[in-house]
Each structure stands twice: as C-alpha cells, then as structure tokens.
Design a protein around this motif. Sequence first.
Motif, PDB file in Angstrom:
ATOM      1  N   ILE A  11      41.770  73.175 -66.641  1.00 26.03           N
ATOM      2  CA  ILE A  11      41.690  72.675 -65.266  1.00 26.03           C
ATOM      3  C   ILE A  11      41.275  73.836 -64.371  1.00 26.03           C
ATOM      4  N   GLY A  12      40.845  73.524 -63.168  1.00 29.82           N
ATOM      5  CA  GLY A  12      40.498  74.559 -62.203  1.00 29.82           C
ATOM      6  C   GLY A  12      41.737  75.147 -61.542  1.00 29.82           C
ATOM      7  N   ASP A  13      41.533  76.198 -60.810  1.00 34.73           N
ATOM      8  CA  ASP A  13      42.578  76.853 -60.006  1.00 34.73           C
ATOM      9  C   ASP A  13      43.711  77.467 -60.819  1.00 34.73           C
ATOM     10  N   LEU A  14      43.451  77.803 -62.068  1.00 33.15           N
ATOM     11  CA  LEU A  14      44.469  78.493 -62.861  1.00 33.15           C
ATOM     12  C   LEU A  14      44.492  79.964 -62.489  1.00 33.15           C
ATOM     13  N   SER A  15      45.652  80.560 -62.550  1.00 35.44           N
ATOM     14  CA  SER A  15      45.769  82.003 -62.371  1.00 35.44           C
ATOM     15  C   SER A  15      45.279  82.675 -63.642  1.00 35.44           C
ATOM     16  N   LEU A  33      56.260  75.635 -70.284  1.00 41.00           N
ATOM     17  CA  LEU A  33      56.285  75.940 -68.860  1.00 41.00           C
ATOM     18  C   LEU A  33      55.889  77.399 -68.695  1.00 41.00           C
ATOM     19  N   LEU A  34      54.831  77.625 -67.922  1.00 38.66           N
ATOM     20  CA  LEU A  34      54.304  78.969 -67.702  1.00 38.66           C
ATOM     21  C   LEU A  34      54.506  79.368 -66.247  1.00 38.66           C
ATOM     22  N   SER A  35      54.849  80.632 -66.029  1.00 37.84           N
ATOM     23  CA  SER A  35      54.991  81.176 -64.674  1.00 37.84           C
ATOM     24  C   SER A  35      53.862  82.174 -64.434  1.00 37.84           C
ATOM     25  N   ASP A  36      53.266  82.082 -63.270  1.00 40.76           N
ATOM     26  CA  ASP A  36      52.198  82.989 -62.881  1.00 40.76           C
ATOM     27  C   ASP A  36      52.712  84.432 -62.939  1.00 40.76           C
ATOM     28  N   ALA A  37      51.968  85.301 -63.571  1.00 41.90           N
ATOM     29  CA  ALA A  37      52.383  86.695 -63.719  1.00 41.90           C
ATOM     30  C   ALA A  37      52.434  87.432 -62.379  1.00 41.90           C
ATOM     31  N   TYR A  38      51.725  86.910 -61.378  1.00 43.05           N
ATOM     32  CA  TYR A  38      51.651  87.592 -60.091  1.00 43.05           C
ATOM     33  C   TYR A  38      52.463  86.894 -58.995  1.00 43.05           C
ATOM     34  N   ASP A  39      52.900  85.669 -59.261  1.00 44.34           N
ATOM     35  CA  ASP A  39      53.713  84.918 -58.307  1.00 44.34           C
ATOM     36  C   ASP A  39      54.549  83.914 -59.091  1.00 44.34           C
ATOM     37  N   GLU A  40      55.790  84.272 -59.397  1.00 44.36           N
ATOM     38  CA  GLU A  40      56.624  83.450 -60.278  1.00 44.36           C
ATOM     39  C   GLU A  40      56.936  82.067 -59.713  1.00 44.36           C
ATOM     40  N   ASN A  41      56.644  81.830 -58.447  1.00 42.61           N
ATOM     41  CA  ASN A  41      56.842  80.503 -57.865  1.00 42.61           C
ATOM     42  C   ASN A  41      55.728  79.528 -58.238  1.00 42.61           C
ATOM     43  N   LYS A  42      54.613  80.067 -58.717  1.00 43.12           N
ATOM     44  CA  LYS A  42      53.499  79.229 -59.172  1.00 43.12           C
ATOM     45  C   LYS A  42      53.664  79.001 -60.668  1.00 43.12           C
ATOM     46  N   LYS A  43      53.702  77.734 -61.045  1.00 41.56           N
ATOM     47  CA  LYS A  43      53.950  77.402 -62.454  1.00 41.56           C
ATOM     48  C   LYS A  43      52.920  76.397 -62.955  1.00 41.56           C
ATOM     49  N   VAL A  44      52.752  76.403 -64.251  1.00 44.64           N
ATOM     50  CA  VAL A  44      51.875  75.452 -64.919  1.00 44.64           C
ATOM     51  C   VAL A  44      52.657  74.828 -66.066  1.00 44.64           C
ATOM     52  N   GLU A  45      52.553  73.508 -66.169  1.00 46.60           N
ATOM     53  CA  GLU A  45      53.205  72.788 -67.259  1.00 46.60           C
ATOM     54  C   GLU A  45      52.118  72.289 -68.213  1.00 46.60           C
ATOM     55  N   VAL A  46      52.297  72.606 -69.480  1.00 47.80           N
ATOM     56  CA  VAL A  46      51.391  72.155 -70.538  1.00 47.80           C
ATOM     57  C   VAL A  46      52.170  71.123 -71.336  1.00 47.80           C
ATOM     58  N   ILE A  47      51.668  69.883 -71.373  1.00 46.75           N
ATOM     59  CA  ILE A  47      52.408  68.818 -72.038  1.00 46.75           C
ATOM     60  C   ILE A  47      51.556  68.179 -73.134  1.00 46.75           C
ATOM     61  N   ALA A 125      47.327  70.832 -82.725  1.00 41.85           N
ATOM     62  CA  ALA A 125      47.432  69.413 -82.386  1.00 41.85           C
ATOM     63  C   ALA A 125      46.090  68.748 -82.638  1.00 41.85           C
ATOM     64  N   ALA A 126      46.104  67.434 -82.611  1.00 43.69           N
ATOM     65  CA  ALA A 126      44.876  66.673 -82.816  1.00 43.69           C
ATOM     66  C   ALA A 126      44.248  66.251 -81.490  1.00 43.69           C
ATOM     67  N   TYR A 127      44.834  66.677 -80.376  1.00 42.42           N
ATOM     68  CA  TYR A 127      44.369  66.250 -79.064  1.00 42.42           C
ATOM     69  C   TYR A 127      44.677  67.336 -78.039  1.00 42.42           C
ATOM     70  N   GLU A 128      44.015  67.246 -76.900  1.00 42.09           N
ATOM     71  CA  GLU A 128      44.226  68.205 -75.817  1.00 42.09           C
ATOM     72  C   GLU A 128      45.482  67.837 -75.023  1.00 42.09           C
ATOM     73  N   PRO A 129      46.182  68.837 -74.531  1.00 39.59           N
ATOM     74  CA  PRO A 129      47.366  68.567 -73.723  1.00 39.59           C
ATOM     75  C   PRO A 129      47.015  68.218 -72.286  1.00 39.59           C
ATOM     76  N   LYS A 130      48.004  67.731 -71.572  1.00 38.43           N
ATOM     77  CA  LYS A 130      47.892  67.505 -70.133  1.00 38.43           C
ATOM     78  C   LYS A 130      48.385  68.763 -69.445  1.00 38.43           C
ATOM     79  N   ILE A 131      47.592  69.298 -68.518  1.00 46.32           N
ATOM     80  CA  ILE A 131      47.936  70.517 -67.820  1.00 46.32           C
ATOM     81  C   ILE A 131      48.141  70.185 -66.343  1.00 46.32           C
TER      82      ILE A 131
END
Length: 134
Positions: A11-15, A33-47, A125-131
């Motif tokens: 997806i776009g806008d990833l750190s 669950l990933l936390s931005d290395a430069y701003d821990e309040n920004k997170k990304v969930e990979v499902i 996996a056999a498919y791409e995750p939802k980010i």
Amino acid sequence: MQEKWERWEPIGDLSLKYYVESLSDSIEGFKILLSDAYDENKKVEVIFEDSVHAYRSTDESFRQSVINKIDEQYGTQFYAEWTFFKVANSEYIQWLSEQSYGISESESLIHFCFLAGDSIVDVVAAYEPKITII
C-alpha cells in the motif's frame, strides 16, 4: 537457484522501517502489528485472514547470513531502510517442500519477509495479506 528478493510495497504511505510489536496466530488468522521505527504511534497491521502455511520470527542477529547475502547481492540501501519484501526461489519454501515430501508444491506459495528493526518475520501463504495503517 539463488533466492531473488524484491521490495514489496503493498500500500502507499508506508514508513521506511518498522519494529515488530506483536504476532498473533489464532482462529481469526495470522496478524503482525508493526510500529514505525521513527514514530511508535504510527502502526501497520498485516492480516492474513485465513491460515498461513508457515511462519517464523527470528531475532535479526540469528539471521546474519541472510542479511549478508542480501547486502552482497543488492547493497545496504536495498534493505536497511525498508521492511516489506517478497522472496522468489525461496530457500524457506524449498525447505518446507522437503519437509512435506513435496505436498507444498501442489499450490502456488508466496514467501513474504518483514525485515523489521529488531527481527525478521518470514510468512509463507498462498495469498496476499490485508495491510492497514492504524
């Protein structure tokens, strides 16, 4: 055949770099669950909403051989400031195939690798995750 690593931008806008905050493997799927290395309040969930075939989470210090190979083949800039990758000709998938007596060859598998600031998470996996950025 040698592994081929490619940067993956799901997806776009990833750190650039993340840390692994948590992993969850449940009936509801596999989540990272990933936390931005430069701003821990920004997170990304990979499902991965269905089950994944395999995963491993390893402290990066125990994967120095892989990091050295990536560095030699692609250079430090390729991986040092990026987290999301796909691996073609994956040694991990090959190992799974050997362990399953070829059962894993019956479907198309994708090796996702999350090179986080503190660990490396490999998912097959056999498919791409939802980010989702949260």
